[in-house]
Design a protein around this motif. Structure first.
Motif, PDB file in Angstrom:
ATOM      1  N   PRO A  98       0.829  -1.214   0.000  1.00 13.80           N
ATOM      2  CA  PRO A  98       0.000   0.000   0.000  1.00 13.80           C
ATOM      3  C   PRO A  98       0.855   1.252   0.000  1.00 13.80           C
ATOM      4  N   ASN A  99       0.227   2.377  -0.314  1.00 11.77           N
ATOM      5  CA  ASN A  99       0.900   3.667  -0.167  1.00 11.77           C
ATOM      6  C   ASN A  99       1.007   3.957   1.330  1.00 11.77           C
ATOM      7  N   ARG A 100       2.227   3.926   1.844  1.00 13.54           N
ATOM      8  CA  ARG A 100       2.433   3.996   3.293  1.00 13.54           C
ATOM      9  C   ARG A 100       1.871   5.271   3.906  1.00 13.54           C
ATOM     10  N   LEU A 101       2.099   6.399   3.246  1.00 16.05           N
ATOM     11  CA  LEU A 101       1.645   7.674   3.799  1.00 16.05           C
ATOM     12  C   LEU A 101       0.125   7.725   3.880  1.00 16.05           C
ATOM     13  N   ALA A 102      -0.550   7.320   2.802  1.00 15.67           N
ATOM     14  CA  ALA A 102      -2.020   7.343   2.774  1.00 15.67           C
ATOM     15  C   ALA A 102      -2.600   6.403   3.820  1.00 15.67           C
ATOM     16  N   VAL A 103      -2.031   5.195   3.915  1.00 15.33           N
ATOM     17  CA  VAL A 103      -2.518   4.219   4.889  1.00 15.33           C
ATOM     18  C   VAL A 103      -2.300   4.717   6.313  1.00 15.33           C
ATOM     19  N   SER A 104      -1.134   5.307   6.573  1.00 15.82           N
ATOM     20  CA  SER A 104      -0.819   5.788   7.920  1.00 15.82           C
ATOM     21  C   SER A 104      -1.764   6.910   8.345  1.00 15.82           C
ATOM     22  N   PHE A 105      -2.043   7.845   7.437  1.00 15.04           N
ATOM     23  CA  PHE A 105      -2.994   8.918   7.755  1.00 15.04           C
ATOM     24  C   PHE A 105      -4.393   8.343   8.010  1.00 15.04           C
ATOM     25  N   THR A 106      -4.793   7.365   7.195  1.00 13.01           N
ATOM     26  CA  THR A 106      -6.107   6.745   7.364  1.00 13.01           C
ATOM     27  C   THR A 106      -6.228   6.081   8.731  1.00 13.01           C
ATOM     28  N   VAL A 107      -5.184   5.324   9.109  1.00 15.94           N
ATOM     29  CA  VAL A 107      -5.201   4.635  10.405  1.00 15.94           C
ATOM     30  C   VAL A 107      -5.229   5.642  11.545  1.00 15.94           C
ATOM     31  N   PHE A 108      -4.428   6.714  11.451  1.00  9.81           N
ATOM     32  CA  PHE A 108      -4.416   7.692  12.541  1.00  9.81           C
ATOM     33  C   PHE A 108      -5.766   8.408  12.672  1.00  9.81           C
ATOM     34  N   ILE A 109      -6.391   8.741  11.553  1.00 11.12           N
ATOM     35  CA  ILE A 109      -7.720   9.369  11.622  1.00 11.12           C
ATOM     36  C   ILE A 109      -8.689   8.438  12.355  1.00 11.12           C
ATOM     37  N   GLY A 110      -8.599   7.124  12.054  1.00 11.85           N
ATOM     38  CA  GLY A 110      -9.421   6.148  12.761  1.00 11.85           C
ATOM     39  C   GLY A 110      -9.118   6.127  14.246  1.00 11.85           C
ATOM     40  N   ILE A 111      -7.825   6.172  14.595  1.00  9.48           N
ATOM     41  CA  ILE A 111      -7.411   6.200  16.007  1.00  9.48           C
ATOM     42  C   ILE A 111      -7.995   7.415  16.718  1.00  9.48           C
ATOM     43  N   PHE A 112      -7.925   8.566  16.056  1.00  8.09           N
ATOM     44  CA  PHE A 112      -8.401   9.798  16.696  1.00  8.09           C
ATOM     45  C   PHE A 112      -9.920   9.768  16.890  1.00  8.09           C
ATOM     46  N   LEU A 113     -10.646   9.290  15.884  1.00 12.25           N
ATOM     47  CA  LEU A 113     -12.116   9.262  15.984  1.00 12.25           C
ATOM     48  C   LEU A 113     -12.576   8.279  17.068  1.00 12.25           C
ATOM     49  N   ILE A 114     -11.950   7.116  17.139  1.00 18.77           N
ATOM     50  CA  ILE A 114     -12.321   6.147  18.169  1.00 18.77           C
ATOM     51  C   ILE A 114     -11.922   6.658  19.551  1.00 18.77           C
ATOM     52  N   SER A 115     -10.781   7.353  19.637  1.00 20.43           N
ATOM     53  CA  SER A 115     -10.371   7.968  20.907  1.00 20.43           C
ATOM     54  C   SER A 115     -11.402   8.992  21.366  1.00 20.43           C
ATOM     55  N   LEU A 116     -11.921   9.769  20.410  1.00 23.07           N
ATOM     56  CA  LEU A 116     -12.960  10.758  20.729  1.00 23.07           C
ATOM     57  C   LEU A 116     -14.223  10.071  21.254  1.00 23.07           C
ATOM     58  N   LEU A 117     -14.603   8.965  20.609  1.00 22.38           N
ATOM     59  CA  LEU A 117     -15.787   8.211  21.040  1.00 22.38           C
ATOM     60  C   LEU A 117     -15.587   7.643  22.447  1.00 22.38           C
ATOM     61  N   LEU A 118     -14.410   7.064  22.700  1.00 21.81           N
ATOM     62  CA  LEU A 118     -14.124   6.503  24.020  1.00 21.81           C
ATOM     63  C   LEU A 118     -14.089   7.584  25.096  1.00 21.81           C
ATOM     64  N   ALA A 119     -13.575   8.770  24.734  1.00 22.82           N
ATOM     65  CA  ALA A 119     -13.546   9.891  25.691  1.00 22.82           C
ATOM     66  C   ALA A 119     -14.964  10.320  26.069  1.00 22.82           C
ATOM     67  N   PHE A 120     -15.879  10.337  25.096  1.00 24.57           N
ATOM     68  CA  PHE A 120     -17.291  10.671  25.377  1.00 24.57           C
ATOM     69  C   PHE A 120     -17.916   9.616  26.298  1.00 24.57           C
ATOM     70  N   ILE A 121     -17.595   8.341  26.044  1.00 27.61           N
ATOM     71  CA  ILE A 121     -18.131   7.259  26.885  1.00 27.61           C
ATOM     72  C   ILE A 121     -17.643   7.426  28.327  1.00 27.61           C
ATOM     73  N   MET A 122     -16.367   7.772  28.487  1.00 24.43           N
ATOM     74  CA  MET A 122     -15.813   7.973  29.831  1.00 24.43           C
ATOM     75  C   MET A 122     -16.450   9.164  30.529  1.00 24.43           C
ATOM     76  N   LYS A 123     -16.760  10.194  29.767  1.00 24.42           N
ATOM     77  CA  LYS A 123     -17.418  11.347  30.369  1.00 24.42           C
ATOM     78  C   LYS A 123     -18.828  10.974  30.838  1.00 24.42           C
ATOM     79  N   MET A 124     -19.539  10.233  30.005  1.00 24.50           N
ATOM     80  CA  MET A 124     -20.895   9.822  30.380  1.00 24.50           C
ATOM     81  C   MET A 124     -20.877   8.894  31.596  1.00 24.50           C
TER      82      MET A 124
END
Length: 616
Positions: A98-124
């Motif tokens: 795969p294109n390493r840069l594109a894949v790495s950005f895609t994975v990090f965006i996923g990490i950030f979005l799931i981190s945001l979701l988990l942070a909301f769950i912890m707040k609730m």
């Protein structure tokens, strides 16, 4: 009396920082990072243990300097050449890489979005109030753990290694910038984030100044002796950007981090980087980590049921936030490699400690919460590298051939390419396209890959800059120098260039490029034949030749040569460790990544090579 007490505290901290790595060595606890051990030792002498340390101006100042230098070195660790794209080559499993840069950005965006979701769950759930801060803490990744772990597993040049590294680099950059935004929004008079633009603009200005003056002839002259102009420039850059960072309402660590990234972009020579590492990890940073442990009150944390519950939940959140996005890599990689990558990306340290300390100082979180976050970071750094090694399939890091690329087909490179052991080296020979008749004649004997030219873009497309060792020997030594500099900038570990003119070779040597001269080599060999015939025989006779073996087997790490069980017909002549050259004796210890120069019978040398380069 008060002054004596404060000096005693400083002496205790310095002694602990000095003896901690010696204690790890003595107890053979090689799987524990030194910085983690320093925090644990801080726990013993601090509030959680004997409570021997009292805060004072000396300790606080040195601890802050350690924090600043840690952030600077975190920025310096970022290899921006990793952001350059790769060609879609075929992997071992037959799939296109795969294109390493594109894949790495895609994975990090996923990490950030799931981190945001988990942070909301912890707040609730009432575990954490500030969603933004918790998102940063869950999504960050420790470059300081990822880089050495990948190097030890011999994965830095592989596809999965480069993707893991890129994800960690992107996470480091993004979370540091967002942490500064968090500070700006949370501090008194917040909302003036536009002031951060002044800081970034100043950084860009210093970059262009540095790039302009870096190659001036006067700089090398002023970089020796008592002047050391390069080191002075780095410290000036750090202090100026740290001061400016605080002036615009940001945290001082942002200025230090930007200073580190600027120095990394300027591609400093290896000697300076080693000097900066020595300043940081030899003095300032250990004090900071010991003081982190000193300030942690474990008994308060353990008595607080909410904090105790938060520790496993946070560790789970760290893993889930990495595991789910990394599943995207299953399109190209096997399940075990994906799971192993998730474990390594779960490691977190410096930025979590930074975020926790800053948030506590700003009264965004309590002292107990800050201690809990730091404790979770410590646990993740101990556990995740071990799990990564356990899950990583052996074929990813084991028995990987060293990739050698020759640029320029001539009598020298053709002969050497035939002499190198194909079981140890993956060889490629690149040459500029010549007339068809000549090409057919040459290719009938030698495997030469012809290219349209030696432009950087063409060489990049051919994967030349992904070599472990690059030997450049075209007929134009100035072209050799240009290609060598480009290769170093793109992260090739070893670059050897054929240069006959000494003045052309000096600036290359300063960039850690190895220089080869056919004239000097031939002169040295003929001189040896005349003056020391037996030494010349050792150099040229296959049965008595010198061989270099890299020590990669962890089983022999810290083992003395006296205890070494290998009894074949081989003599260890020299051991190279970093920049040091060691004359071996019975009490000499073998360390990981040592380079052993040996001589002996070919079959025994080959057996020793297999033994030392085998990884459990």
């Amino acid at each position: 009396m008060e002054n004596e007490s404060s000096l005693l505290s400083l002496v205790i901290v310095l002694l602990v920082a000095f003896f901690t790595p010696l204690l790890l060595h003595r107890l053979r606890l090689f799987f524990i990072p030194v910085v983690i051990a320093e925090i644990v030792m801080g726990l013993i002498i601090g509030k959680s243990g004997f409570n021997l340390i009292q805060h004072d101006m000396w300790l606080d100042t040195l601890s802050v300097l350690g924090f600043i230098f840690l952030m600077f070195l975190s920025g310096l660790e970022i290899d921006f050449s990793a952001f350059k794209g790769n060609q879609h080559k075929e992997l071992a499993n037959g799939k296109k890489e795969p294109n390493r840069l594109a894949v790495s950005f895609t994975v990090f965006i996923g990490i950030f979005l799931i981190s945001l979701l988990l942070a909301f769950i912890m707040k609730m759930a009432g575990l954490m109030e500030n969603v933004f801060l918790m998102t940063l803490i869950i999504s960050t990744i420790s470059l300081g753990v990822v880089v050495p772990t990948l190097k030890e597993a011999n994965l830095m040049k592989t596809s999965i290694g480069q993707i893991i590294l890129l994800i960690a680099v992107i996470a480091d950059l993004v979370t540091m910038i967002l942490l500064s935004v968090f500070v700006s929004l949370s501090s008194e008079g917040g909302g003036q984030m536009w002031l951060l633009l002044i800081l970034f603009a100043t950084g860009v200005f210093f970059y262009f100044i540095g790039a302009r003056f870096k190659n001036k002839y006067v700089i090398p002259r002023l970089s020796r002796g008592t002047v050391q102009i390069g080191t002075r420039a780095v410290f000036t850059l750090i202090i100026v950007l740290v001061a400016l960072s605080e002036s615009v309402g940001a945290e001082n660590i942002l200025g230090a981090f930007i200073a580190g990234t600027l120095v990394s972009l300027l591609n400093p020579n290896k000697t300076m980087v080693r000097q900066l590492d020595s300043f940081g990890y030899g003095f300032f940073i250990p004090i900071f980590f010991v003081m982190v442990g000193v300030d942690l009150d474990l008994w308060t944390l353990l008595n607080n049921k909410d904090m105790l519950l938060l520790i496993p939940l946070l560790l789970l959140a760290l893993f889930i936030s990495k595991f789910i996005p990394v599943l995207f890599l299953k399109r190209w990689l096997d399940t075990k490699t994906v799971v192993a990558s998730s474990f390594l990306l779960t490691s977190t340290l410096s930025l979590v400690i930074a975020a926790a300390k800053i948030a506590e100082r700003m009264n965004v979180i309590s002292h107990e919460m800050s201690g809990t976050l730091i404790l979770v970071a410590v646990i993740s750094c101990i556990v995740t590298p071990i799990l990564f090694k356990k899950w990583l399939p052996k074929e990813n890091g084991e028995e990987r051939k060293t990739r050698v690329v020759f640029i320029g087909a001539n009598q020298l490179t053709l002969a050497v390419s035939k002499e190198l052991n194909r079981s140890l080296y993956d060889l490629s020979l690149i040459h500029k396209k010549v007339e068809k008749a000549d090409s057919q004649t040459t290719n009938s004997v030698f495997d030469i890959h012809e290219v349209e030219g030696y432009d950087e873009d063409i060489l990049q497309q051919e994967g030349v800059f992904e070599a472990d060792i690059l030997f450049i020997s075209t007929g134009d030594e100035e072209l050799n120098a240009v290609i060598a500099m480009a290769a170093k900038e793109r992260g090739v570990e070893r670059v050897i260039a054929r240069i006959e003119t000494p003045d052309l070779g000096k600036p290359l040597a300063e960039q850690d490029i190895e220089i080869f001269s056919t004239i000097l080599s031939t002169t040295a060999l003929v001189k040896a034949l005349i003056e020391s015939a037996n030494i010349a025989k050792i150099m040229t006779n296959q049965d008595t030749a010198l061989h270099e073996i890299q020590m990669l087997n962890p089983h022999y790490h810290k083992m003395t040569l006296r205890e070494f069980p290998f009894t074949g017909d081989v003599i260890i002549v020299r051991i190279f460790r970093g920049v040091d050259s060691i004359v071996p004796h019975g009490d000499t210890e073998l360390l990981m990544n040592d380079r052993l120069v040996v001589t002996g019978s070919p079959q025994y040398v080959e057996e020793l090579t297999r033994e030392l380069q085998f990884k459990e």
